[in-house]
Scaffold this motif. Structure first.
Motif, short mmCIF file in Angstrom:
data_model
loop_
_atom_site.label_atom_id
_atom_site.label_comp_id
_atom_site.label_asym_id
_atom_site.label_seq_id
_atom_site.Cartn_x
_atom_site.Cartn_y
_atom_site.Cartn_z
N PRO A 174 0.67 -1.12 -0.01
CA PRO A 174 0.00 0.06 -0.13
C PRO A 174 0.85 1.27 0.12
O PRO A 174 0.22 2.43 -0.55
CB PRO A 174 -0.79 -0.11 1.26
CG PRO A 174 -0.23 -1.07 2.13
CD PRO A 174 0.63 -1.87 1.15
N ILE A 175 2.28 1.13 0.48
CA ILE A 175 2.90 2.51 0.31
C ILE A 175 2.97 3.17 -0.96
O ILE A 175 3.13 4.07 -1.07
CB ILE A 175 4.27 2.14 0.93
CG1 ILE A 175 5.05 3.34 1.06
CG2 ILE A 175 5.07 1.15 -0.11
CD1 ILE A 175 6.55 3.52 1.77
N ALA A 176 2.95 2.17 -2.02
CA ALA A 176 2.93 2.47 -3.40
C ALA A 176 1.57 2.95 -4.08
O ALA A 176 1.49 3.47 -4.96
CB ALA A 176 3.72 1.49 -4.20
N TRP A 177 0.62 1.95 -3.48
CA TRP A 177 -0.71 2.28 -3.94
C TRP A 177 -1.49 3.33 -3.33
O TRP A 177 -2.57 3.85 -4.04
CB TRP A 177 -1.50 1.01 -3.98
CG TRP A 177 -0.79 -0.11 -4.43
CD1 TRP A 177 0.01 -0.25 -5.38
CD2 TRP A 177 -1.08 -1.50 -4.08
NE1 TRP A 177 0.72 -1.54 -5.63
CE2 TRP A 177 -0.03 -2.36 -4.85
CE3 TRP A 177 -1.75 -2.04 -2.94
CZ2 TRP A 177 -0.17 -3.78 -4.47
CZ3 TRP A 177 -1.64 -3.45 -2.78
CH2 TRP A 177 -0.75 -4.37 -3.56
N VAL A 178 -1.16 3.91 -2.18
CA VAL A 178 -2.11 4.78 -1.58
C VAL A 178 -1.24 5.95 -1.11
O VAL A 178 -0.18 5.88 -0.46
CB VAL A 178 -2.73 3.92 -0.48
CG1 VAL A 178 -3.57 5.03 0.45
CG2 VAL A 178 -3.47 2.79 -0.69
#
Length: 287
Positions: A174-178
Motif C-alpha cells: 500500500p505504500i506505493a498504491w495509496v
C-alpha cells in the motif's frame, strides 16, 4: 469486470516495449507466477475479432494472466496533470530528484479481471499483478521517468518502484498504491487523508481535524490502511476506535471534504464522558 490502472510517464514512446518483450521479462522477474497462465493476449475489437500483441493496426500491447487481461496503451502526449506539484507531495519521490516536467509521452497500463461465478475480484491481488507489470516494464525501457497512480494522485521514482516490488510482492504494498497526506490547515489545526484506496475496493480515510501531531496522524492513517488492506472493509459506519482511555475515535461514512462526490470514512475524535464522582460517605449518611 474490474480494472486497476497506472501510467508510465516517458521521455518518448519506446517501440521495444512490446508484449513479447514484457512476457519474457515477467517470466524472468516473477518465477512465482504460473508460466502456463501468463501468455500473449488479445484485445477484443468492435467486430469481436481481436489480434494478439495488438496487431499491426493498433499500438496496444496485450498479455493475459489467468482470467486477467493486461493492456498497455502508449500515447504520445503528456497527461495534463501538474507533475511538478505531485512529485513535491509524494513520499516516494526524492526531494533531490527533479520532477520530469518535460516528459513527452505516457503509457496507460491496465489490468482487467473478469470474475467467474459471480465472485468478486480480489482487487488487492489485481493491484499486485499490475505492480509486477509496471516493474517489468521499467526493466525493459530507459524511457520511463515516473510511475503515476492516478487514483492516488501520486508518483513513484521508477527505480525505487521496481526495488519496492521485488522486495515486497507477493505481500501487499500500500505504500506505493495509496497516498497518505498530512498537513495543517491555515488555522494551524492538523488534518490528514488518504487517496487511492478505491483501486483496492476500499474507502479512503479523512481526519478533518485533530490535536495530534503530524507524525501521529501519519501513523494512524498508515495503520488503518494496512489493517483494511489485510482484512477488507471490516470497519463499519459508527464504529469507534480506541485512541486512549480519555479519547475515542468514531468512524462516520460520508461525503469527502475534498470531493463531495466521493464517499469516505471520516475519523472524528470524541471525548469520553467522565464518570461523576460518587457522593461522599458522610453526605449519604445525612440523606
Amino acid at each position: 469486470m474490474s480494472a486497476s490502472l497506472a501510467m508510465l510517464l516517458q521521455s518518448q514512446l519506446d517501440p521495444t516495449l512490446t508484449a513479447h518483450a514484457l512476457l519474457a521479462q515477467m517470466r524472468s522477474d516473477w518465477p512465482d507466477l504460473d508460466p502456463s497462465l501468463l501468455r500473449l493476449g488479445e484485445m477484443p475489437a468492435e467486430d469481436g475479432q481481436g489480434k494478439a500483441d495488438g496487431g499491426d493496426e493498433s499500438p496496444m500491447q496485450c498479455l493475459e494472466y489467468g482470467d486477467a487481461l493486461i493492456a498497455l496503451m502508449p500515447i504520445p502526449v503528456q497527461i495534463g496533470d501538474d507533475i511538478d506539484q505531485i512529485c513535491a507531495h509524494s513520499r516516494l519521490w526524492p526531494d533531490a530528484t527533479p520532477a520530469p516536467v518535460d516528459y513527452a509521452a505516457h503509457t496507460i497500463v491496465t489490468v482487467m479481471a473478469f470474475g467467474q461465478d459471480g465472485q468478486d475480484t480480489n482487487l488487492v491481488a489485481q493491484a499486485a499483478l499490475l505492480s509486477r507489470v509496471l516493474a517489468s516494464a521499467i526493466a525493459l525501457s530507459d524511457s520511463i521517468q515516473a510511475v503515476y497512480f492516478g487514483s492516488a494522485n501520486h508518483v513513484v521514482l521508477p527505480g525505487l518502484f521496481r526495488e519496492l516490488t521485488q522486495a515486497t510482492l507477493p505481500a501487499p504494498m500500500p505504500i506505493a498504491w495509496v497516498a497518505i497526506n498530512v498537513g495543517a490547515r491555515p488555522d494551524g489545526v492538523m488534518t490528514g487523508h488518504t487517496r487511492g484506496m478505491d483501486m483496492l475496493g476500499l474507502m479512503d480515510i479523512e481526519i478533518p481535524e485533530t490535536q495530534d501531531s503530524a507524525e501521529e496522524v501519519f501513523g494512524r492513517l498508515t495503520g488503518i490502511v494496512d489493517y483494511l488492506v489485510e482484512n477488507g472493509m471490516v470497519i463499519s459506519d459508527g464504529d469507534t476506535l480506541g485512541a486512549s482511555a480519555e479519547e475515542r475515535i468514531r468512524v462516520v461514512y460520508g461525503p469527502s471534504a475534498l470531493d463531495p462526490e466521493r464517499q469516505v470514512m471520516r475519523l472524528q475524535s470524541e471525548e469520553v464522558p467522565q464518570a461523576k464522582p460518587g457522593t461522599s460517605w458522610w453526605k449519604r449518611l445525612l440523606n
